[in-house]
Motif scaffolding. Structure first.
Motif, PDB file in Angstrom:
ATOM      1  N   LEU A 261      -8.632 -18.857 -19.356  1.00 57.38           N
ATOM      2  CA  LEU A 261      -7.774 -19.264 -18.791  1.00 57.38           C
ATOM      3  C   LEU A 261      -6.738 -17.914 -18.354  1.00 57.38           C
ATOM      4  CD1 LEU A 261      -5.039 -21.270 -21.092  1.00 57.38           C
ATOM      5  CD2 LEU A 261      -4.786 -18.625 -20.794  1.00 57.38           C
ATOM      6  N   VAL A 262      -7.340 -16.504 -18.947  1.00 55.71           N
ATOM      7  CA  VAL A 262      -6.755 -15.035 -18.730  1.00 55.71           C
ATOM      8  C   VAL A 262      -7.151 -15.162 -17.175  1.00 55.71           C
ATOM      9  CG1 VAL A 262      -7.219 -13.123 -19.368  1.00 55.71           C
ATOM     10  CG2 VAL A 262      -7.078 -14.826 -20.829  1.00 55.71           C
ATOM     11  N   LYS A 263      -8.571 -15.587 -17.052  1.00 54.27           N
ATOM     12  CA  LYS A 263      -9.177 -15.418 -15.844  1.00 54.27           C
ATOM     13  C   LYS A 263      -8.248 -15.894 -14.187  1.00 54.27           C
ATOM     14  CE  LYS A 263     -12.682 -16.725 -13.319  1.00 54.27           C
ATOM     15  NZ  LYS A 263     -14.273 -17.674 -12.923  1.00 54.27           N
ATOM     16  N   GLU A 264      -7.811 -17.079 -14.645  1.00 51.78           N
ATOM     17  CA  GLU A 264      -6.860 -18.010 -13.334  1.00 51.78           C
ATOM     18  C   GLU A 264      -5.210 -17.523 -13.404  1.00 51.78           C
ATOM     19  OE1 GLU A 264      -7.878 -21.856 -14.732  1.00 51.78           O
ATOM     20  OE2 GLU A 264     -10.507 -21.307 -14.834  1.00 51.78           O
ATOM     21  N   ALA A 265      -5.295 -17.262 -14.695  1.00 48.81           N
ATOM     22  CA  ALA A 265      -3.744 -17.001 -14.944  1.00 48.81           C
ATOM     23  C   ALA A 265      -3.587 -15.402 -14.300  1.00 48.81           C
ATOM     24  CB  ALA A 265      -3.262 -16.539 -16.436  1.00 48.81           C
ATOM     25  N   LEU A 266      -4.656 -14.379 -14.136  1.00 46.21           N
ATOM     26  CA  LEU A 266      -4.547 -14.208 -13.696  1.00 46.21           C
ATOM     27  C   LEU A 266      -4.789 -13.411 -12.344  1.00 46.21           C
ATOM     28  CD1 LEU A 266      -4.195 -10.626 -16.890  1.00 46.21           C
ATOM     29  CD2 LEU A 266      -2.684 -11.771 -15.882  1.00 46.21           C
ATOM     30  N   GLY A 267      -5.345 -14.793 -12.044  1.00 49.52           N
ATOM     31  CA  GLY A 267      -6.162 -14.755 -10.425  1.00 49.52           C
ATOM     32  C   GLY A 267      -7.073 -13.700  -9.728  1.00 49.52           C
ATOM     33  N   LEU A 268      -8.135 -13.389 -11.154  1.00 46.16           N
ATOM     34  CA  LEU A 268      -8.939 -12.278 -11.144  1.00 46.16           C
ATOM     35  C   LEU A 268     -10.185 -13.124 -10.522  1.00 46.16           C
ATOM     36  CD1 LEU A 268      -7.713 -10.269 -13.952  1.00 46.16           C
ATOM     37  CD2 LEU A 268      -8.110  -9.802 -11.525  1.00 46.16           C
ATOM     38  N   PRO A 269     -11.486 -12.699  -9.940  1.00 42.37           N
ATOM     39  CA  PRO A 269     -12.709 -13.270  -9.721  1.00 42.37           C
ATOM     40  C   PRO A 269     -13.229 -13.206 -11.119  1.00 42.37           C
ATOM     41  CG  PRO A 269     -12.743 -10.811  -9.132  1.00 42.37           C
ATOM     42  CD  PRO A 269     -11.362 -10.940  -9.493  1.00 42.37           C
ATOM     43  N   ALA A 270     -13.069 -12.376 -12.227  1.00 42.13           N
ATOM     44  CA  ALA A 270     -13.836 -12.412 -13.314  1.00 42.13           C
ATOM     45  C   ALA A 270     -13.356 -11.743 -14.326  1.00 42.13           C
ATOM     46  CB  ALA A 270     -15.285 -11.791 -12.961  1.00 42.13           C
ATOM     47  N   VAL A 271     -13.032 -11.986 -15.313  1.00 38.05           N
ATOM     48  CA  VAL A 271     -13.708 -11.387 -16.766  1.00 38.05           C
ATOM     49  C   VAL A 271     -14.421 -10.742 -17.381  1.00 38.05           C
ATOM     50  CG1 VAL A 271     -10.949 -11.808 -16.741  1.00 38.05           C
ATOM     51  CG2 VAL A 271     -12.535 -12.745 -18.269  1.00 38.05           C
ATOM     52  N   ALA A 332      -6.229  -2.451 -13.166  1.00 40.35           N
ATOM     53  CA  ALA A 332      -4.990  -4.043 -12.594  1.00 40.35           C
ATOM     54  C   ALA A 332      -4.798  -4.419 -13.003  1.00 40.35           C
ATOM     55  CB  ALA A 332      -5.584  -3.316 -10.956  1.00 40.35           C
ATOM     56  N   GLY A 333      -5.763  -5.513 -13.071  1.00 47.23           N
ATOM     57  CA  GLY A 333      -5.898  -6.978 -13.302  1.00 47.23           C
ATOM     58  C   GLY A 333      -4.434  -7.402 -14.499  1.00 47.23           C
ATOM     59  N   THR A 334      -4.463  -6.615 -15.782  1.00 51.51           N
ATOM     60  CA  THR A 334      -3.957  -6.652 -16.709  1.00 51.51           C
ATOM     61  C   THR A 334      -2.140  -6.032 -16.356  1.00 51.51           C
ATOM     62  OG1 THR A 334      -4.318  -5.097 -17.872  1.00 51.51           O
ATOM     63  CG2 THR A 334      -4.939  -7.153 -18.831  1.00 51.51           C
ATOM     64  N   GLU A 335      -2.175  -5.673 -15.442  1.00 50.79           N
ATOM     65  CA  GLU A 335      -0.383  -4.889 -15.029  1.00 50.79           C
ATOM     66  C   GLU A 335       0.041  -4.970 -13.517  1.00 50.79           C
ATOM     67  OE1 GLU A 335      -1.261  -0.614 -17.074  1.00 50.79           O
ATOM     68  OE2 GLU A 335      -1.280  -0.339 -14.507  1.00 50.79           O
ATOM     69  N   ASN A 336      -0.526  -5.808 -12.587  1.00 52.83           N
ATOM     70  CA  ASN A 336      -0.532  -6.491 -11.741  1.00 52.83           C
ATOM     71  C   ASN A 336       0.100  -7.716 -11.436  1.00 52.83           C
ATOM     72  OD1 ASN A 336      -1.592  -4.996  -9.055  1.00 52.83           O
ATOM     73  ND2 ASN A 336      -2.995  -5.758  -9.133  1.00 52.83           N
ATOM     74  N   PRO A 337       1.076  -8.396 -12.883  1.00 56.65           N
ATOM     75  CA  PRO A 337       1.930  -9.574 -12.663  1.00 56.65           C
ATOM     76  C   PRO A 337       2.742  -8.689 -13.210  1.00 56.65           C
ATOM     77  CG  PRO A 337       0.116 -10.038 -14.261  1.00 56.65           C
ATOM     78  CD  PRO A 337      -0.594  -8.511 -13.570  1.00 56.65           C
ATOM     79  N   MET A 338       3.522  -7.158 -13.461  1.00 54.22           N
ATOM     80  CA  MET A 338       4.255  -6.776 -13.578  1.00 54.22           C
ATOM     81  C   MET A 338       5.045  -5.801 -12.007  1.00 54.22           C
ATOM     82  SD  MET A 338       5.451  -3.596 -13.811  1.00 54.22           S
ATOM     83  CE  MET A 338       3.696  -2.328 -13.918  1.00 54.22           C
ATOM     84  N   VAL A 361       0.773  -6.218  -3.615  1.00 56.70           N
ATOM     85  CA  VAL A 361      -0.699  -5.852  -4.874  1.00 56.70           C
ATOM     86  C   VAL A 361      -2.310  -5.655  -4.159  1.00 56.70           C
ATOM     87  CG1 VAL A 361      -2.071  -6.973  -6.550  1.00 56.70           C
ATOM     88  CG2 VAL A 361       0.008  -8.179  -6.434  1.00 56.70           C
ATOM     89  N   ALA A 362      -2.182  -4.546  -5.055  1.00 56.39           N
ATOM     90  CA  ALA A 362      -3.513  -4.101  -4.469  1.00 56.39           C
ATOM     91  C   ALA A 362      -4.570  -4.889  -4.223  1.00 56.39           C
ATOM     92  CB  ALA A 362      -3.766  -2.654  -4.269  1.00 56.39           C
ATOM     93  N   PRO A 363      -5.812  -4.400  -3.285  1.00 59.10           N
ATOM     94  CA  PRO A 363      -6.322  -5.552  -3.854  1.00 59.10           C
ATOM     95  C   PRO A 363      -7.949  -4.684  -4.911  1.00 59.10           C
ATOM     96  CG  PRO A 363      -7.070  -4.603  -1.422  1.00 59.10           C
ATOM     97  CD  PRO A 363      -5.632  -4.545  -1.796  1.00 59.10           C
ATOM     98  N   PRO A 364      -8.299  -5.893  -5.262  1.00 59.47           N
ATOM     99  CA  PRO A 364      -8.781  -5.612  -6.623  1.00 59.47           C
ATOM    100  C   PRO A 364      -9.537  -4.419  -7.290  1.00 59.47           C
ATOM    101  CG  PRO A 364      -9.780  -7.416  -6.534  1.00 59.47           C
ATOM    102  CD  PRO A 364      -9.026  -6.997  -4.791  1.00 59.47           C
ATOM    103  N   ASP A 365      -9.404  -3.849  -7.576  1.00 58.53           N
ATOM    104  CA  ASP A 365     -10.092  -1.728  -8.093  1.00 58.53           C
ATOM    105  C   ASP A 365     -11.616  -2.327  -8.335  1.00 58.53           C
ATOM    106  OD1 ASP A 365      -9.310  -3.481 -10.392  1.00 58.53           O
ATOM    107  OD2 ASP A 365      -9.263  -0.929 -11.316  1.00 58.53           O
TER     108      ASP A 365
END
Ligand SMILES: [Zn+2]
Length: 369
Positions: A261-271, A332-338, A361-365
């Motif tokens: 759910l965290v991965k999807e909510a934050l739009g990340l490729p993986a957590v 970045a994944g947890t700060e980008n929503p801000m 929102v920069a490309p994933p670090d």
């Protein structure tokens, strides 16, 4: 219509007063002229070269970042040193840089609140309270026909909030007296004549960071030439202020499902997560950025899992020993929503000004293969 860069900074400081920042931090103006006129604002996490290119492409005159450009005092501005050359490139491009960092992390509605909201948490509270918001009572005396306008002006400045109730005030009618001296221009009465007038005593509550704005808006809305008002510091304290948030999921989920759910909510490729995958989690602590230092605190408040970034091997081991699961969704994944939320906030505050505010929102670090 353009606005001054200082006005945009003022809007951000209404949300995140610089007084909330950690001592080691350097939020606020990084470079440029606060008086410069701004038609386009770019909001991003970092003041990196890609952000500079984006600012140039959009012709933004102001870049608002979370991470400051400078942490140490500069002794020179050398173009052969990458960080200093980057600062010079911002100056050369005419892009002013302003940052809201740990003050935005601590502020109600800031980094970790946005993250908690994105993850659908309820009953959200501060994870590590550091201090309580200082409150003031503001009292003024207004002719009855102007009391609504003055009340609205105070409310618009952020006065009158008690819990989730806005526009809280108390109003009682009485008699005011005054004797205008020669050369005055009284709203009621004449110079040299003692006046007795009906007035409403209007009182409301205001948190310390909003006090200046509340007084200034109140004075603007008040019809009197000389406004009588009192400001009392209150022993009662306001909201808790501090890093991280803790809240609850509507229903318990196995850790692995919550990690998805965290991965999807934050739009990340993986957590990355540590803990038993089927263990149910309901109480969730979050901290945008680097929140491993809050592992002990998360456990102390009974959280089942901490969602943050920059978690090291030994941090996760220590958390596991105390029965706390950890999800590392990246700094970045947890700060980008801000970043997006801050751009929306500035847009709302500048409604009607025709200033364009863009979130970058920069490309994933972190890249994954
Ligand atoms: Zn950060």
């Amino acid at each position: 219509m353009s606005v001054s860069a200082a006005r945009v900074a003022g809007i951000i400081e209404e949300l995140a007063p610089r007084s909330l920042a950690e001592e080691w931090d350097n939020p606020g103006w990084q470079l440029g002229d606060p008086a410069c006129r701004v038609n386009r604002v770019l909001v991003s996490l970092d003041p990196g070269p890609d952000t500079l290119e984006k600012a140039k492409e959009l012709k933004a005159e102001l870049l608002v970042t979370h991470h400051p450009l400078f942490f140490r005092p500069l002794k020179h501005l050398r173009l052969d040193l990458p960080e200093e050359a980057l600062a010079a490139a911002f100056l050369k491009a005419g892009v002013a840089v302003y940052s809201a960092h740990t003050n935005l992390d601590v502020a109600p509605g800031g980094t970790s609140d946005v993250l908690a909201r994105r993850l659908g948490l309820d009953k959200v509270e501060v994870l590590a309270p550091r201090e309580a918001e200082k409150l003031y009572k503001i009292v003024t005396f207004v002719p009855p026909e102007h009391v609504d306008a003055v009340h609205q002006a105070l409310a618009a400045a952020g006065a009158g909030w008690i819990g989730n109730y806005s526009h809280c005030s108390f109003q009682v009618e009485g008699t005011g007296t005054f004797l205008p001296a020669a050369g005055t221009h009284p709203y009621i009465g004449r110079p040299g004549v003692l006046e007795r007038v009906r007035e409403i005593r209007l009182e409301t509550i205001v948190p310390a960071p909003r006090l200046g704005e509340a007084i200034s808006r109140m004075l603007k809305a008040h019809p009197y030439e000389e406004v009588a008002y009192d400001v009392y510091p209150l022993a009662r304290e306001g909201r808790a202020l501090g890093l991280g948030r803790v809240g609850e999921l509507k229903e318990a989920l196995p850790l692995v499902r919550f990690a998805q759910l965290v991965k999807e909510a934050l739009g990340l490729p993986a957590v990355w997560y540590a803990g038993e995958e089927e263990r149910p989690v309901r109480k969730v602590a979050v901290c945008g950025g680097s929140g491993a230092s809050l592992i002990g605190r998360a456990r102390a408040v009974g959280a089942d899992v901490l969602v943050t970034g920059d978690v090291k091997y030994h941090d996760a081991q220590a958390a596991g020993l105390s029965g706390l699961a950890v999800i590392d969704a990246g700094h970045a994944g947890t700060e980008n929503p801000m970043v997006t939320a801050l751009a929306e906030y500035i847009t709302e505050k500048l409604a009607g000004e025709e200033v364009e505010v863009t979130a970058y929102v920069a490309p994933p670090d972190r890249r994954y293969v």
